[in-house]
Design a protein around this motif. Sequence first.
Motif, mmCIF file in Angstrom:
data_model
loop_
_atom_site.group_PDB
_atom_site.id
_atom_site.type_symbol
_atom_site.label_atom_id
_atom_site.label_comp_id
_atom_site.label_asym_id
_atom_site.label_seq_id
_atom_site.Cartn_x
_atom_site.Cartn_y
_atom_site.Cartn_z
ATOM 1 N N ALA A 1 0.804 -1.222 0.000
ATOM 2 C CA ALA A 1 0.000 0.000 0.000
ATOM 3 C C ALA A 1 0.838 1.274 0.000
ATOM 4 N N ILE A 2 2.061 1.211 0.528
ATOM 5 C CA ILE A 2 2.862 2.436 0.621
ATOM 6 C C ILE A 2 3.935 2.545 -0.449
ATOM 7 N N LEU A 3 4.263 1.437 -1.101
ATOM 8 C CA LEU A 3 5.368 1.458 -2.064
ATOM 9 C C LEU A 3 5.164 2.446 -3.219
ATOM 10 N N PRO A 4 3.977 2.500 -3.854
ATOM 11 C CA PRO A 4 3.813 3.454 -4.954
ATOM 12 C C PRO A 4 4.074 4.899 -4.547
ATOM 13 N N ALA A 5 3.558 5.314 -3.374
ATOM 14 C CA ALA A 5 3.771 6.689 -2.923
ATOM 15 C C ALA A 5 5.235 6.956 -2.607
ATOM 16 N N PHE A 6 5.935 5.962 -2.053
ATOM 17 C CA PHE A 6 7.358 6.112 -1.785
ATOM 18 C C PHE A 6 8.133 6.343 -3.083
ATOM 19 N N ILE A 7 7.818 5.536 -4.085
ATOM 20 C CA ILE A 7 8.550 5.627 -5.355
ATOM 21 C C ILE A 7 8.307 6.976 -6.019
ATOM 22 N N PHE A 8 7.041 7.337 -6.196
ATOM 23 C CA PHE A 8 6.722 8.594 -6.867
ATOM 24 C C PHE A 8 7.130 9.800 -6.020
ATOM 25 N N GLY A 9 6.975 9.686 -4.698
ATOM 26 C CA GLY A 9 7.371 10.780 -3.828
ATOM 27 C C GLY A 9 8.868 11.043 -3.890
ATOM 28 N N PHE A 10 9.655 9.975 -3.932
ATOM 29 C CA PHE A 10 11.114 10.122 -4.022
ATOM 30 C C PHE A 10 11.521 10.724 -5.364
ATOM 31 N N LEU A 11 10.914 10.240 -6.439
ATOM 32 C CA LEU A 11 11.293 10.709 -7.774
ATOM 33 C C LEU A 11 10.847 12.142 -8.036
ATOM 34 N N LEU A 12 9.696 12.525 -7.459
ATOM 35 C CA LEU A 12 9.109 13.834 -7.778
ATOM 36 C C LEU A 12 9.219 14.840 -6.634
ATOM 37 N N ILE B 1 -5.300 0.961 -3.310
ATOM 38 C CA ILE B 1 -5.202 2.060 -2.341
ATOM 39 C C ILE B 1 -3.849 2.753 -2.461
ATOM 40 N N GLY B 2 -2.791 1.968 -2.660
ATOM 41 C CA GLY B 2 -1.458 2.540 -2.812
ATOM 42 C C GLY B 2 -1.347 3.437 -4.031
ATOM 43 N N LEU B 3 -1.941 3.017 -5.140
ATOM 44 C CA LEU B 3 -1.926 3.846 -6.349
ATOM 45 C C LEU B 3 -2.755 5.112 -6.142
ATOM 46 N N ALA B 4 -3.892 4.973 -5.452
ATOM 47 C CA ALA B 4 -4.723 6.144 -5.165
ATOM 48 C C ALA B 4 -3.983 7.138 -4.278
ATOM 49 N N GLN B 5 -3.167 6.619 -3.364
ATOM 50 C CA GLN B 5 -2.439 7.491 -2.451
ATOM 51 C C GLN B 5 -1.453 8.405 -3.185
ATOM 52 N N CYS B 6 -1.004 7.988 -4.349
ATOM 53 C CA CYS B 6 -0.083 8.820 -5.132
ATOM 54 C C CYS B 6 -0.710 10.157 -5.510
ATOM 55 N N LEU B 7 -2.041 10.199 -5.614
ATOM 56 C CA LEU B 7 -2.713 11.453 -5.936
ATOM 57 C C LEU B 7 -2.484 12.503 -4.857
ATOM 58 N N SER B 8 -2.248 12.042 -3.627
ATOM 59 C CA SER B 8 -2.088 12.980 -2.518
ATOM 60 C C SER B 8 -0.737 13.674 -2.530
ATOM 61 N N LEU B 9 0.159 13.310 -3.440
ATOM 62 C CA LEU B 9 1.417 14.029 -3.572
ATOM 63 C C LEU B 9 1.175 15.456 -4.043
ATOM 64 N N TRP B 10 0.001 15.693 -4.632
ATOM 65 C CA TRP B 10 -0.409 17.060 -5.002
ATOM 66 C C TRP B 10 -0.996 17.715 -3.744
ATOM 67 N N PRO B 11 -0.355 18.732 -3.185
ATOM 68 C CA PRO B 11 -0.866 19.376 -1.971
ATOM 69 C C PRO B 11 -2.291 19.885 -2.170
ATOM 70 N N GLY B 12 -3.144 19.600 -1.214
ATOM 71 C CA GLY B 12 -4.546 19.978 -1.321
ATOM 72 C C GLY B 12 -5.426 18.812 -1.695
ATOM 73 N N THR C 1 -6.742 7.944 -0.081
ATOM 74 C CA THR C 1 -6.691 6.546 0.335
ATOM 75 C C THR C 1 -8.070 6.000 0.696
ATOM 76 N N ILE C 2 -8.911 6.829 1.322
ATOM 77 C CA ILE C 2 -10.270 6.365 1.641
ATOM 78 C C ILE C 2 -11.064 6.167 0.356
ATOM 79 N N ALA C 3 -10.950 7.109 -0.582
ATOM 80 C CA ALA C 3 -11.628 6.951 -1.877
ATOM 81 C C ALA C 3 -11.110 5.706 -2.591
ATOM 82 N N GLY C 4 -9.793 5.504 -2.567
ATOM 83 C CA GLY C 4 -9.224 4.299 -3.164
ATOM 84 C C GLY C 4 -9.726 3.041 -2.494
ATOM 85 N N GLY C 5 -9.898 3.101 -1.173
ATOM 86 C CA GLY C 5 -10.440 1.957 -0.442
ATOM 87 C C GLY C 5 -11.859 1.626 -0.849
ATOM 88 N N LEU C 6 -12.687 2.654 -1.037
ATOM 89 C CA LEU C 6 -14.073 2.425 -1.464
ATOM 90 C C LEU C 6 -14.105 1.787 -2.854
#
Length: 269
Positions: free
Chosen positions: A93-104, A155-166, A173-178
Motif C-alpha cells: 500500500a505504501i510502495l507506490p507513494a514512496f517511489i513517486f514521492g522520491f522521484l518527484l 489504495i497505494g496507487l490512489a495514495q499517489c494522488l495525494s502528492l499534489w498538496p490539497g 486513500t479512503i476513496a481508493g479503499g471504497l
Amino acid sequence: MDNLLTPIILGIVEGLTEFIPVSSTGHLILSGELLHFTGERAATFEIFIQLGAILAVVMLYRERFLRLFSRRNLMEGLRFKQRELNLAHIAIAILPAFIFGFLLHDIIKKYLFSAHTVLVGLVVGGIVMILAERLPIPAFATNLDKINFRQCLVIGLAQCLSLWPGFSRSGATIAGGLVAGLDHKTAAEFSFIIAVPVMFAATGYDLLKSWQLITPDFMVTLAIGFVVSFIVSVLAIVGFLKLLNRTKLTPFAIYRFILALAYYMVILR
C-alpha cells in the motif's frame, strides 16, 4: 515566530485535518499565508508537527501495530500470506507513494506548494471523493483483516494522488479503499495505519534536509506545535470515525469546494 499563538493555531489545524479528507498540507499552507508565517522555517515547522499526528495514530492503534510485529504476522508477511493484516499489506500500500514521492519530491516542493495549486487540489480531490462514493461497488472487506493484496495496491496507487498538496492523503486513500471494495470505516482505519510509515519517511526526509533550521530558540515553537497536534489528532480521529458512520465523504467534499471558493474570492482575487 515570536507569537506563541501561531504554533497553537497551526497545531490545531494539523491535528484537525491530518486524518480527515480535507488536506492538512493544504490547510497549513493556506493558514500560513493568512498568519504571514511562510518561508523555510514555516515549512520545517509544518513538517515537524506532523510527528505529533503520527504519534496519535500509534497510540490509538498500538495493539494493532504490536500485532503487525508479532512473530506469526512477520512470518506471514515474509511469505506474502493474506490470512491477517501484516507488513506485506502495508508494504504494497505504501510502495507506490514512496517511489513517486522520491522521484518527484523536488518538483512537488518547487511547483505545487502554493495557495493556487492547493485550491486546485481541494476541488479535484473533492470530485474524486464524490465519484468514489457514488460508484456501485459492494464492500467486500468490512474489517482490517479482510483486506487483500489487490485492494492494498489499488489504495497505494490512489495514495499517489495525494502528492499534489490539497488533494488529501486520507481523502485519496479512503476513496481508493471504497473503489477497491472496503467499507468506509475499514478504509479510514487502513488510511490511518499506512499513514504512519508514509508520513514518518516523508517527515524524516524533509527534516534531514532542513535540520540546520532547528535552532534552540525554535525548539520551543516546535514543541508547542507538536503537543497541540498530538492532542487534537487523537480527538479528531475518534470523532471522524463516529462522523463517518453518519455522513460518509460527500459533506467533506462540499466543505472543500466551499473553502476553495471562499479563499479564492476573499484572499487571492
